[in-house]
Structures are given as C-alpha cells and as structure tokens.
Design a protein around this motif. Structure first.
Motif, mmCIF file in Angstrom:
data_model
loop_
_atom_site.group_PDB
_atom_site.id
_atom_site.type_symbol
_atom_site.label_atom_id
_atom_site.label_comp_id
_atom_site.label_asym_id
_atom_site.label_seq_id
_atom_site.Cartn_x
_atom_site.Cartn_y
_atom_site.Cartn_z
ATOM 1 N N HIS A 118 -2.503 6.426 -27.742
ATOM 2 C CA HIS A 118 -2.732 7.064 -26.444
ATOM 3 C C HIS A 118 -4.059 6.640 -25.831
ATOM 4 O O HIS A 118 -4.171 6.548 -24.605
ATOM 5 C CB HIS A 118 -2.619 8.577 -26.587
ATOM 6 N N GLN A 174 -4.065 5.034 -22.189
ATOM 7 C CA GLN A 174 -4.887 5.608 -21.124
ATOM 8 C C GLN A 174 -5.878 4.588 -20.570
ATOM 9 O O GLN A 174 -6.089 4.511 -19.350
ATOM 10 C CB GLN A 174 -5.632 6.835 -21.652
ATOM 11 N N LEU A 218 -3.966 2.073 -18.362
ATOM 12 C CA LEU A 218 -3.631 2.695 -17.078
ATOM 13 C C LEU A 218 -4.862 2.755 -16.180
ATOM 14 O O LEU A 218 -4.787 2.460 -14.981
ATOM 15 C CB LEU A 218 -3.090 4.114 -17.301
ATOM 16 N N ILE A 260 4.885 11.441 -22.740
ATOM 17 C CA ILE A 260 4.104 10.410 -22.047
ATOM 18 C C ILE A 260 4.389 10.446 -20.552
ATOM 19 O O ILE A 260 3.475 10.433 -19.724
ATOM 20 C CB ILE A 260 4.383 9.021 -22.655
ATOM 21 N N HIS A 265 2.941 13.800 -19.160
ATOM 22 C CA HIS A 265 1.492 13.958 -19.261
ATOM 23 C C HIS A 265 0.731 13.005 -18.357
ATOM 24 O O HIS A 265 -0.247 13.388 -17.710
ATOM 25 C CB HIS A 265 1.054 13.754 -20.712
ATOM 26 N N TYR A 266 1.187 11.744 -18.296
ATOM 27 C CA TYR A 266 0.427 10.731 -17.557
ATOM 28 C C TYR A 266 0.877 10.570 -16.118
ATOM 29 O O TYR A 266 0.129 10.020 -15.299
ATOM 30 C CB TYR A 266 0.504 9.382 -18.283
#
Length: 259
Positions: A125, A129, A132, A206, A209-210
């Motif tokens: 993760h 992150q 991204l 995922i 959350h993102y």
C-alpha cells in the motif's frame, strides 16, 4: 524483502493487480490443506492479461505473494466489505469453495496476522500510494484500475453464474460520473461478453479507500470471470480466448485516458 514489483509508466493510469501473486513464504505451505496448497483463489494470469497496459503508458503494480498470506484488498482491521454475505478475510482461513485453508489448529493467531500486515500489506500500500501521488502530481489526475478475476461459479460467495465482466465503482463513489458513463458505453458497445456495473463485486478496499474523485484520484475495479481467458479447473491460460478479452480491456483502459 521484495513483496511486489512496480513498472513506472508515464500516463495517468495505475493498474493494480493485488491478487496475482501465488508465492507462499517458507514454512507456510506445510500448514495448508492439500487443496489450499494449490492457491486456487489466485487471480490467475491477470498480469499477463494486462501486459499490454504498458504500451498505453500505464504503471503496473503486481505482488509476489498469495492472498492466503494476506489479502491486499482487505482493510487492515479486517472489517467486512460485504456485511451479511459470505466473504474471506484479511488472512483467509476459508477458501472460495468454503473449504478450510489451514489444517486443524494451524491457523494464524492475532500476532502472526499483525506481523503479516507489517511485512506484506503495508509495503504494497505504501508503494501504491506513492505511485498514485507521483502520477497525480504530474498529470493533475490519475485513474487507479483494480484488475481482478474469479471462478464464474462459486456457490459459497454468490448464486448462479457470474457475468463475464463485473465493473465496480463503489456504487459510483470511487470515480466521476463521466468516467463511469464512458466505461459503461464501452461495455454496452461490445457484444461478446455479459457485464454488470456495481453488481456482486462493487469494489474492494483498494477501490473504496483510494478512490477520491474530488481529489483527482478515480478508482475502478474490474472483476473478470476466469472462463473468459483461462481454464478454471487446470488454471491454464488460453491465449485464443484471452486475445478477444484483451481487445475489450484495451478499450476500457483507453477510455480512462480519454477524459
């Protein structure tokens, strides 16, 4: 320990394949049942299926280890994503068939689960992150594409036969209406595969959350019925089937870049 591999692309698109891994750390296989040692609940061959995404400039993130070690698409506190429905957890003890993953008395305890989260879940993760963030900073927006696959018939998880293509946007919360509309148009325009939007699989941790479209991060999950590109019993990849599916997948990913 290397727990995943990341190909860094140049386009505002990150393809995450959190269940592609099939490796088991040393000592774990001996604790599993005979059927679980085959890691049957792997999203078999999805990294091969999405290999063309690099040609589109996408970043691609792939783990090495099986979801039986830790499920990267579950929340770290193991809150159920589908309350009231059968599902599997952060460190699964039940297979998609309903059979046990572990031999009696060999299941992980709370301390082992916490250690697996630290060793495998958090690095994946953190990588996700960071990538991204890099792409959003460069382009102003980024699409996170969650690529998954599953057997088309699993009575323990759902009734009947799963549609071929299962698009999930957390009920429209994880991406913009414009992106969802564009993807729905691609699905409607092809006639080879059955499809549904926000059906049984609306998006896992995922995606939920993102996916923050207001902050420039849109997330979409696509759950494929494995019969569309492989033999579900032998786990064998079928290139003739896969090539037809890849044509549609390419159109979907191109649609994310055309907005």
């Amino acid at each position: 320990m290397d727990i995943c591999r990341l190909h860094r692309g140049t386009a505002p698109l990150l393809v995450s394949l959190p269940h592609d891994g099939s490796a088991l750390p040393e000592g774990l296989a001996g604790r599993l049942t005979d059927s679980a040692r085959r890691v049957p609940d792997t999203d078999w061959h999805v990294s091969r299926l999405y290999d063309f995404a690099r040609e589109l400039g996408a970043s691609v993130l792939v783990p090495y280890y099986s979801r039986y070690v830790v499920d990267l698409n579950r929340p770290p506190d193991d809150t159920s994503l589908y309350p009231g429905q059968n599902t599997t957890g952060l460190c699964p003890v039940t297979q998609f068939s309903g059979e046990p993953v572990y031999r009696p008395g060999r299941e992980p305890d709370a301390a082992e689960i916490a250690a697996r989260v630290e060793r495998y879940w958090r690095p994946y993760h953190a990588t996700l992150q960071a990538e991204l963030g890099r792409l959003r900073a460069e382009h102003g927006r980024v699409v996170l594409w969650e690529g998954h696959s599953i057997r088309g018939r699993l009575p323990y998880l759902f009734e009947g036969e799963l549609p071929d293509l299962n698009l999930g946007t957390a009920g429209g919360a994880s991406c913009s209406p414009a992106l969802q509309r564009r993807l729905e148009q691609v699905l409607a325009a092809q006639g080879r595969y059955s499809h549904v939007v926000n059906g049984r699989f609306k998006g896992g941790y995922i995606t939920r959350h993102y996916g923050r479209p207001d902050a420039g991060v849109e997330a979409v999950q696509l759950e494929l019925a494995q019969r569309t590109y492989m033999d579900e019993d032998s786990f064998r990849y079928l290139p003739e089937r896969a090539c037809h599916l890849q044509a549609v997948l390419r159109q979907l990913l191109e649609a994310t870049l055309s907005l």
